[in-house]
Design an enzyme around this catalytic site. Structure first.
Site, mmCIF file in Angstrom:
data_model
loop_
_atom_site.group_PDB
_atom_site.id
_atom_site.type_symbol
_atom_site.label_atom_id
_atom_site.label_comp_id
_atom_site.label_asym_id
_atom_site.label_seq_id
_atom_site.Cartn_x
_atom_site.Cartn_y
_atom_site.Cartn_z
ATOM 1 N N SER A 224 6.062 -9.261 4.526
ATOM 2 C CA SER A 224 6.030 -8.295 3.447
ATOM 3 C C SER A 224 6.311 -6.852 3.896
ATOM 4 O O SER A 224 6.608 -6.007 3.054
ATOM 5 C CB SER A 224 4.660 -8.326 2.771
ATOM 6 O OG SER A 224 3.661 -7.924 3.686
ATOM 7 N N LYS B 92 3.479 1.797 5.952
ATOM 8 C CA LYS B 92 3.581 0.823 4.860
ATOM 9 C C LYS B 92 2.688 1.289 3.710
ATOM 10 O O LYS B 92 1.587 1.793 3.941
ATOM 11 C CB LYS B 92 3.137 -0.558 5.362
ATOM 12 C CG LYS B 92 3.333 -1.702 4.381
ATOM 13 C CD LYS B 92 2.894 -3.035 5.009
ATOM 14 C CE LYS B 92 3.107 -4.214 4.070
ATOM 15 N NZ LYS B 92 2.688 -5.500 4.687
ATOM 16 N N SER C 6 3.602 -11.005 8.275
ATOM 17 C CA SER C 6 4.246 -9.890 7.583
ATOM 18 C C SER C 6 4.691 -8.734 8.473
ATOM 19 O O SER C 6 5.366 -7.822 8.001
ATOM 20 C CB SER C 6 3.327 -9.343 6.490
ATOM 21 O OG SER C 6 3.359 -10.189 5.377
#
Ligand SMILES: [Mg+2]
Ligand SMILES: [Zn+2]
Lengths: 489, 477, 98
Positions: free
Chosen positions: A156, A81, A180
């Site tokens: 997210s 990420k 997330s």
């Protein structure tokens, strides 16, 4: 022959490396081909490190050839990420304010994965600064759900979830501040784990809300989850909040046996807010546990209803301070032709942050400001203690808690962007877990009629990751179905 | 109306740890700009602070020396404001639970002792240095200083005169130097003092509106600024106006305070507990270990100097005023000098040279061993005290060994009786008048004749022997 | 009913160093009011006698030893600077010299 190597899990890949059936170079190029083939539709990656990955794979080939791999993840393609600091490539949190930023250091988790021989193939899309539940707040692109390209992948860590679900790489890392990891894992149909707060070092994770953030993996199965956790867990001298708790060998927890476990179902989670179809999926999953010998009881988490309010006070307050550093002085975006320092701050921030980030900074600044601290921030910290107490009490009666991961499957892109509060409320089942600091895992528990994955959330006691992995592994073995391949259409 | 001044002091001191308070960078901020920096003190994305144990221990040590209660449980907080010298745009500090609180320090003024209450002493981090010499349109920022450990010490509003404030700062600096936690160099900014000043009619309880005077470069500057504010505030009140609560600067050249931009909205610091750092718990055992490792503090050392070296209280006070001087004195004694002459030579002659040359004792070329050797030369009669003064000047300038100077310049005093008797005869012969005066009972004339003898020996005559021989010779006239 | 006013929004934006245009201010008055009203549900909770929770874990006294470690070389430190002269980070002239 690279064929469908990209479909393999990490443990399958390593078995194949060991037996000489394939090599890391073949697996990595298979993944790169897969990314090439599908990512223009998915938009999971914001940066692909092709040359770097190919080089690393060759070094890994040599190690396996000599019979001396660095560990059980040597040669496994992984994705990161974009909230994790990497010396390789850029680290931007998918924000305009950090466009082009190069970190001078690797996050501790990245360092540990590199030391274990894992091969990062690139950085993954996310909501800007991890603020969002749909990955629609990325300043780069909107990631699509591999099961239905019209839908969001969750957020997210939407890029990380979509990449694993679409077999772009075997393992990815994400971060989870209010769900997330777990919510996108549920939306995309993969396994996602938010470890206990303090289990995994946060050093090199660009902070959103420091007391809630935790890094965790996305994998295709529980076995891989155990392998990654073995590598990334444990105390880090760079993170004062990382716990000095011994790290067990998580692969030992991979036993299909839950007969000694008591499973708690929190009554507050099974209300009308939960759609009928989701409810049925969870009930079916609970049946699998029951059939496997687990005792199922009802538990109560009486302060559940306050979690969203507490969460959005705590996380925005912390974020308002954490994000203050993006001011255009030492790095990041600086508005052109600023006439004064104040002008530079104002314009850099207003031009550099997206609307959701600005909204949260505003909220967080407000709840900490003079005259409101007690009413909001302090009150929230007290309510937070009550929420944790709920879990402590519940875990006196049960070993794990089962809940839906999200109230609905993945929604359509744009469906919730108009109303921030409605978006916030889609996190109701995951948020309390961060507030309490306990570990939570999401595992696919079927497809809805509209062919979207549903997620089962398994919660455990602090540092109870072994029990979570055992429950997840057992469920995987006994659930009697696989999701199959997402259509990517 | 008669007014009295009410002053509270806030002092920021840089603590001499080797590494910064939250990262491993060196605290030497004299290095070339932006070379003692790392991702942590530059506030780069993804970094986390880890508290330096040395800072905690230094703070507790200061707290104990200031008679503070040490918090069993304390924490760090974030203080939020924007400034280019603040890497994270929040300062990690302590808000409602400082590590040390409720202490006191004694000051002495005109023979009376007074206690100044210490409200708190807390840990925080220093900021970067802004440089304004880059160009017209731009300033430069050097982060070497950013993250250097900073101790903030706040007093109660107990100070009632500019002189008391000066005395407080002097005593505080002395204490910090004794504790060896800071060099307290004001010019380099490692000690910074701010005074909160208000006045009120004598006999009233209620505090007046205070002004905060910042950026004063010396203790005497603080003293002058307070005196200036007393006059200024009284004038404002007597003209029927009201004192404005504000930050004021000190213009040392003009000797005035001046209003600085008041940043009303910037005072909403939005403190909240630092989530990246865990609580600081100083249990009794840890506190005890630190207490037992405290060095001897000024008061105890002064007493010991009186007891062990038979020094007068005044002399002991002067010698212990700075740790450097007390250490030097003890080194001279250890090197073999008698305490009393050692004390005198340091306090009078050496101090005069230091003052004249604006030098610090730390930079002085006269080593403790060479001063002891010089005193030894007086004791064994090699040189006179008068000659010794010249020798000391030479030592001070060159750093050379006293014996070498004495030998080279032929300064060894004349103790040869036969030689001195011959000189005495010559002196008496040449000064019939004074001899007659002496014989007539004028003792004063004896002094003159001694002077003539010393002149004839170029000051090298052993004073005692010169005296004896001269009396003898006179008695035979 | 608006929970906060446009003045509140302006004040908070000032603290956060954000400049908002008229439309953004209007929008935030509505959105923040809405969210803050939702947060008011916390007032239902009796939290008397409850210690605010600052940390999830019961960890204390985690320190570094006072040892100097490597710093960045200056080139790396300045690598991401929007503006520098090779020695300093450069910013628009700071007028309010503290
Ligand atoms: Mg301070
Ligand atoms: Zn540093």
């Amino acid at each position: 022959m690279t064929g469908t190597l990209y479909r393999l899990t990490a443990h399958e890949l390593c078995d194949a490396y060991k037996s000489g059936k394939t090599t890391p170079s073949q697996a990595v190029s298979s993944c790169l081909d897969r990314i090439n083939a599908v990512d223009s539709k998915l938009k999971a990656f914001v940066d692909v490190w092709k040359d770097y990955a190919v080089d690393q794979a060759q070094a890994s080939d040599d190690r396996w050839a000599k019979g001396a791999p660095k560990g059980p993840l040597d040669g496994v393609p992984i994705g990161l990420k974009d909230v994790l600091c990497t010396k390789q490539g850029f680290t931007t949190c998918c924000s305009k304010i950090l466009r082009g930023y190069r970190s001078p250091f690797d996050a501790t988790v990245v360092e540990r994965l590199l030391n274990a021989g894992a091969i990062p193939v690139g950085k993954l899309n996310m909501d800007e600064f991890a603020m969002g539940s749909s990955t629609e707040n990325s300043s780069v692109q909107v990631t699509r759900n591999p099961w239905n390209l019209r839908c969001v992948p969750g957020g997210s860590s939407g890029g990380s979830a979509a990449a694993v679900a679409a077999d772009e790489c075997a393992i990815t890392l994400g971060s989870d501040t209010g769900g997330s990891i777990r919510q996108p894992a549920a939306c995309c149909g993969c396994v996602g784990l938010k470890p206990t707060y303090g289990r995994v070092s946060r050093y090199g994770l660009v902070a959103f809300a420091s007391s809630l953030d935790q890094i965790g993996p996305f994998t295709k199965d529980a076995h891989d989850m155990a392998l990654v956790m073995n590598v990334i867990s444990g105390r880090d001298p760079h993170d004062a909040t990382s716990a000095d708790v011994p790290v067990p060998d998580y692969t030992k927890a991979l036993r299909a046996d839950v007969s000694d476990l008591t499973v708690g179902l929190p009554k507050e989670y099974f209300t009308d807010a939960l759609g009928q179809e989701m409810r049925e999926k969870i009930e079916a999953a609970v049946k699998v546990f029951e059939k496997s010998g687990a005792k199922v009881i009802e538990v109560s988490l009486p302060h559940t209803d306050y979690a969203v309010a507490v969460y959005y006070i705590v996380c925005t307050a912390e974020a308002s301070a954490n994000l203050a550093r993006f001011d255009g002085v030492r790095y990041g975006y600086r508005a052109p032709n600023a006439v004064s320092v104040e002008d530079m701050y104002h314009r850099s921030k207003s031009e550099g942050y997206g609307p959701e980030v600005q909204r949260r900074i505003m909220l967080g600044t407000y709840v900490l400001s003079s005259g409101y601290y007690d009413a909001y921030y302090l009150k929230a910290q007290k309510a937070r203690a009550l929420i944790r107490r709920d879990f402590t009490n519940a875990f006196q009666k049960c070993d794990v808690i089962l809940t839906p991961t999200a109230p609905t499957p993945a929604f359509e892109i744009g469906a919730k962007t108009a109303d921030p509060l409605e978006m916030y409320l889609s996190d109701i089942y995951t948020i309390s877990v961060n507030l309490a600091g306990i570990p939570g895992l999401s595992i696919p528990c079927g497809l809805t009629a509209s062919k979207l994955p549903a997620g089962l959330q398994i919660l455990g006691k602090p540092f109870g990751e072994e029990t979570l992995l055992r429950a997840a592994y057992t469920y995987e073995q006994k659930r009697g179905f696989t999701l199959g391949q997402p259509p990517i259409s | 109306m008669e007014y009295e001044v009410v002053v509270g002091m806030e002092v920021h001191v840089e603590i001499d740890t080797k590494s910064k308070v939250f990262c491993a960078c060196s605290t030497n901020f004299h290095a070339p700009p932006n070379t003692n920096v790392c991702p942590i003190c530059l506030g780069m994305p993804g970094v986390l602070p880890v508290l330096n144990r040395g800072m905690v221990e230094a703070t507790v040590a200061v707290g104990l020396a200031l008679n503070c209660t040490i918090s069993r449980w304390s924490k760090m907080d974030r203080k939020n404001y924007f400034y280019p010298d603040l890497a994270k745009n929040y300062q990690i500090s302590q808000y409602d639970l400082p590590l040390c609180h409720d202490g006191w320090m004694e000051i002495n003024l005109d023979g009376t002792t007074k206690r100044i209450g210490i409200t708190r002493a807390h840990m925080e981090e220093d900021t970067a240095r802004n440089v304004h010499t880059i160009g017209v349109a731009e300033s430069g920022v050097d982060f070497n200083r950013c993250g250097v450990p900073l101790l903030e010490i706040v007093t109660e509003p107990d100070i009632r005169s500019a002189q008391e404030a000066f005395e407080y700062l002097t005593r505080l600096k002395q204490l910090l130097q004794y504790l060896n936690v800071s060099d307290c160099n004001m010019e380099e900014g490692s000690l910074r003092a701010e005074a909160n000043i208000s006045i009120r009619p004598v006999g009233t309880e209620k505090f007046g509106v205070k002004t905060e005077v910042k950026n004063v470069a010396s203790f005497s500057g603080v003293q002058k600024a307070i005196d200036y504010e007393i006059v200024r505030q009284r004038q404002v009140l007597e003209e029927g106006g009201t004192v404005v609560q504000e930050t004021r600067g000190w213009d040392a050249a003009k000797g005035v305070t001046f209003s600085q931009r008041s940043k009303e909205s910037a005072h909403d610091y939005r403190y909240f507990p630092e989530p990246d750092l865990v609580p600081v718990i100083v249990d009794e055992a840890w506190e005890k270990r630190i207490r037992e490792s405290l060095p001897e503090l000024p008061r105890a050392r002064k007493q010991r100097f009186q007891d062990s070296y038979s020094l007068k209280p005044y002399d002991a006070g002067v010698l212990t005023a700075s740790k450097a001087m007390a250490d030097y004195f003890e080194a001279v004694v250890t090197a073999g000098a008698q305490p009393k002459p050692a004390a005198n030579w340091i306090m009078v002659e050496l101090q005069a040279l230091l003052t004249e040359h604006k030098q610090e004792l730390e930079d002085c070329k006269v080593t403790s061993a060479s001063l002891a050797a010089m005193i030894g030369l007086i004791d064994d009669g090699t040189i006179s005290g008068k000659i010794a003064k010249d020798v000391l000047i030479e030592m001070f300038d060159s750093g050379r060994d006293p014996k070498a100077i004495v030998t080279e310049k032929g300064l060894v005093q004349i103790s040869d009786t036969a030689e001195l008797e011959q000189i005495a005869r010559d002196v008496l012969a040449a000064n019939a008048g004074p001899v007659a005066d002496f014989k007539a009972g004028k003792e004063k004339a004896f002094g003159f004749l001694v002077g003539q003898m010393m002149k004839a020996t170029k000051g090298k005559g052993n004073p005692k022997i010169v005296n004896d021989i001269l009396r003898n010779a006179l008695s035979r006239v | 009913m608006a929970k906060i006013t446009k003045e509140d929004v302006e004040y908070v934006a000032g603290l956060a160093q954000l400049s908002l245009d008229e439309a953004a201010r209007e929008r935030l008055v509505g959105e923040m009011s809405n969210i803050l009203s939702y947060m008011d549900k916390l007032n239902e909770l009796d939290t008397s006698g409850i210690e605010p929770m600052m940390h999830v874990l019961d960890i204390s006294n985690v320190y570094r030893d006072d040892v100097v470690g490597p710093s960045l070389d200056r080139e790396t430190a300045l690598m991401n600077a929007p503006k520098s002269d090779g020695e300093y980070f450069l910013v628009p002239r700071i007028l309010d010299q503290e």
